[in-house]
Enzyme design. Structure first.
Site, PDB file in Angstrom:
ATOM      1  N   ASP A 222     -10.903  72.796  16.274  1.00 33.01           N
ATOM      2  CA  ASP A 222     -11.482  72.344  17.543  1.00 33.01           C
ATOM      3  C   ASP A 222     -12.791  73.086  17.812  1.00 33.01           C
ATOM      4  OD1 ASP A 222      -9.111  70.715  18.381  1.00 33.01           O
ATOM      5  OD2 ASP A 222      -8.148  72.669  18.323  1.00 33.01           O
TER       6      ASP A 222
ATOM      7  N   GLU B 113      -9.851  69.105   9.750  1.00 30.33           N
ATOM      8  CA  GLU B 113     -10.975  68.185   9.928  1.00 30.33           C
ATOM      9  C   GLU B 113     -12.304  68.773   9.423  1.00 30.33           C
ATOM     10  OE1 GLU B 113     -11.098  65.874  13.468  1.00 30.33           O
ATOM     11  OE2 GLU B 113     -13.279  65.820  13.535  1.00 30.33           O
TER      12      GLU B 113
HETATM   13  O1  TRH Z   1      -8.209  75.263  11.364  1.00 25.72           O
HETATM   14  P1  TRH Z   1      -7.877  73.848  11.085  1.00 25.72           P
HETATM   15  O2  TRH Z   1      -6.543  73.604  10.588  1.00 25.72           O
HETATM   16  O3  TRH Z   1      -8.129  73.006  12.375  1.00 25.72           O
HETATM   17  C1  TRH Z   1      -7.290  71.950  12.775  1.00 25.72           C
HETATM   18  C2  TRH Z   1      -7.872  70.615  12.561  1.00 25.72           C
HETATM   19  O4  TRH Z   1      -9.108  70.502  13.165  1.00 25.72           O
HETATM   20  C3  TRH Z   1      -6.951  69.556  13.122  1.00 25.72           C
HETATM   21  O5  TRH Z   1      -7.499  68.284  12.946  1.00 25.72           O
HETATM   22  C4  TRH Z   1      -6.755  69.831  14.569  1.00 25.72           C
HETATM   23  O6  TRH Z   1      -5.902  68.905  15.092  1.00 25.72           O
HETATM   24  C5  TRH Z   1      -6.199  71.205  14.697  1.00 25.72           C
HETATM   25  O7  TRH Z   1      -7.087  72.156  14.117  1.00 25.72           O
HETATM   26  C6  TRH Z   1      -6.000  71.561  16.126  1.00 25.72           C
HETATM   27  O8  TRH Z   1      -8.905  73.279   9.975  1.00 25.72           O
HETATM   28  P2  TRH Z   1     -10.431  72.827  10.074  1.00 25.72           P
HETATM   29  O9  TRH Z   1     -10.594  71.602  10.866  1.00 25.72           O
HETATM   30  O10 TRH Z   1     -10.918  72.810   8.701  1.00 25.72           O
HETATM   31  O11 TRH Z   1     -11.148  74.006  10.837  1.00 25.72           O
HETATM   32  C7  TRH Z   1     -11.389  75.258  10.276  1.00 25.72           C
HETATM   33  C8  TRH Z   1     -12.714  75.806  10.773  1.00 25.72           C
HETATM   34  O12 TRH Z   1     -12.834  77.162  10.391  1.00 25.72           O
HETATM   35  C9  TRH Z   1     -13.894  75.076  10.173  1.00 25.72           C
HETATM   36  O13 TRH Z   1     -14.929  74.970  11.135  1.00 25.72           O
HETATM   37  C10 TRH Z   1     -14.357  75.997   9.062  1.00 25.72           C
HETATM   38  C11 TRH Z   1     -14.058  77.327   9.673  1.00 25.72           C
HETATM   39  N1  TRH Z   1     -13.880  78.443   8.739  1.00 25.72           N
HETATM   40  C12 TRH Z   1     -14.842  79.441   8.733  1.00 25.72           C
HETATM   41  O14 TRH Z   1     -15.835  79.370   9.465  1.00 25.72           O
HETATM   42  N2  TRH Z   1     -14.643  80.504   7.909  1.00 25.72           N
HETATM   43  C13 TRH Z   1     -13.584  80.598   7.060  1.00 25.72           C
HETATM   44  O15 TRH Z   1     -13.491  81.589   6.299  1.00 25.72           O
HETATM   45  C14 TRH Z   1     -12.633  79.523   7.047  1.00 25.72           C
HETATM   46  C15 TRH Z   1     -11.460  79.582   6.111  1.00 25.72           C
HETATM   47  C16 TRH Z   1     -12.795  78.470   7.914  1.00 25.72           C
END
Ligand code: TRH
Length: 398
Positions: A35, A293
């Site tokens: 999010d 996402e």
């Molecule tokens: O963390 P998530 O599982 O987020 C989820 C999804 O958005 C899902 O659709 C939603 O319903 C739920 O949250 C509430 O996975 P996502 O979407 O990949 O988000 C991870 C974020 O973290 C992304 O912006 C990338 C960031 N990130 C970093 O900045 N540094 C890191 O080292 C890693 C591993 C991720």
């Protein structure tokens, strides 16, 4: 002379063009980082590429700090990358609503804020930014209005998506060019690994990043990699797949900086990286396991073969979404590669033991590597989500 906090903030954000509409983005963190990850990318792109004045409201500065280390979770108001970041708390809410109001993922705006939008006599563009889905129904729902039941306000639904009838995908200007330069330049990649304190990959090593939900398939993957002939380095952010790392390596509390080795496999536990550095990690790896996402979208821009673990929903509502994506993603692939990739994705999402079958998938490496380049080049031709959203909101303000 010492500046008061307010004056300091005004100075830092004053570069935005005052004749342009102001923006408020509201983000309630349900769980994880997606999010805030999406909202943060959007907010800074609005500032950097559209010169807009943006406030980002969030109820979870601790999660925010994980992906943006500049954030101080104790500050009610702060500025990062030209975005004014506000803690979404009752005590902080006495403000004039912005011209454009983004309600991320149906997070529901404070009632007093909505009342103020209705009362101030100005025109507002009020948008619910939805979750990404590759399903076809998104095309016909994108942009639909939802009039407020009592107040003279209309909220519109804005759907990200893969077709040109949707809002598109978040991607910064020149991102693909930056990625291509990085991927072509061994010096840049070596410097990146050095910064992370990790040696550059050996000649025939496979380097994979792994970001997933609790997924027992990771055990099968580790087993296959450890027994295989090719050295594999798997990079896992701290707090991810800890149960599986513990079980496989007999390590009770895997933490940031740890290295585990068995057979041909090395697992390194990384700190959470700042968002742009996470992008670079995806660019630098041969294969990326991503989830949710935002990392899922970034893996596509990285143009490296990938596997996606979709956010699991209790009702199983995620399966049609996964299938819808696969049918778009596999459309141009030779049938044999499409079949192996689909089986791999499905097994990975079921968390099954014994599968996913990495060996079979990796036999299609060359085809997949060509495919991911073409896929990214095709997706980028559609206008990016931020530009689409700016145009959409400007139209609603007319
Ligand atoms: O963390 P998530 O599982 O987020 C989820 C999804 O958005 C899902 O659709 C939603 O319903 C739920 O949250 C509430 O996975 P996502 O979407 O990949 O988000 C991870 C974020 O973290 C992304 O912006 C990338 C960031 N990130 C970093 O900045 N540094 C890191 O080292 C890693 C591993 C991720």
């Amino acid at each position: 002379m010492l500046l008061s906090k307010k004056t300091h903030l005004e100075q830092e954000t004053s570069t935005s063009n005052n004749s342009l509409p102001s923006w408020d983005i509201f983000c309630a963190v349900v769980d994880n980082y997606g999010d805030i990850g999406v909202c943060w990318r959007l907010a800074r792109q609005l500032v950097a590429e559209h010169d807009l004045k943006v406030r980002l409201w969030t109820d979870d500065l601790i999660s925010f700090q994980k992906i943006n280390p500049e954030i101080d979770p104790l500050l009610p108001v702060q500025v990062s990358r030209g975005v004014e970041i506000k803690q979404w708390a009752e005590s902080n809410m006495a403000v004039e609503p912005a011209d454009v109001v983004i309600e991320a993922f149906a997070c529901e705006l404070p009632a007093a804020y909505v009342a103020a939008m209705a009362k101030n006599g100005r025109r507002h563009a009020w948008v619910n930014l939805e979750y990404l889905s590759a399903e076809e129904w998104v095309d016909s729902h994108h942009g639909l209005p939802s009039p407020h039941p009592r107040l003279p306000l209309i909220k519109h639904f804005f759907f990200p998506g893969f077709s040109k009838n949707t809002g598109g995908l978040l991607v910064e200007k020149n991102r693909l060019e930056q990625r291509a330069i990085f991927q072509a330049d061994i010096k840049l990649r070596t410097a990146f690994w050095q910064k992370l304190g990790i040696p550059a990959p050996e000649k025939n090593e496979i380097r994979a990043s792994l970001f997933c939900y609790g997924n027992n398939s990771a055990l099968s993957l580790f087993t296959g990699w450890a027994k295989g002939a090719t050295p594999v380095t798997c990079l896992i952010p701290e707090g991810v797949a800890t149960t599986q790392i513990s079980a496989f390596f007999g390590a009770p509390h895997p933490e940031e900086g740890n290295l585990f080795k068995k057979g041909s496999l090395i697992v390194r536990v990384l700190p959470f990286l700042e968002q742009d550095n996470y992008d670079k990690l995806l660019w630098a790896c041969d294969f990326n396991f991503v989830r949710g996402e935002d990392s899922f979208v970034r893996a596509q821009w990285a143009a490296r073969p990938m596997a996606w673990q979709i956010y699991p929903q209790e009702s199983g509502a995620h399966w049609p979404k996964l299938k819808a994506f696969l049918s778009r993603y596999c459309f141009d692939l030779p049938q044999s590669t499409a079949a192996v990739l689909t089986t791999f994705f499905e097994a990975w999402n079921r968390g099954e033991a014994g599968v996913p079958d990495w060996e079979s998938l990796w036999r299609h490496r060359a085809t997949l590597e060509k495919h991911v380049q073409e896929w990214a080049n095709r997706l980028i031709k559609k206008v990016d989500l931020t530009t689409n959203l700016v145009n959409f909101c400007n139209n609603k303000l007319k």
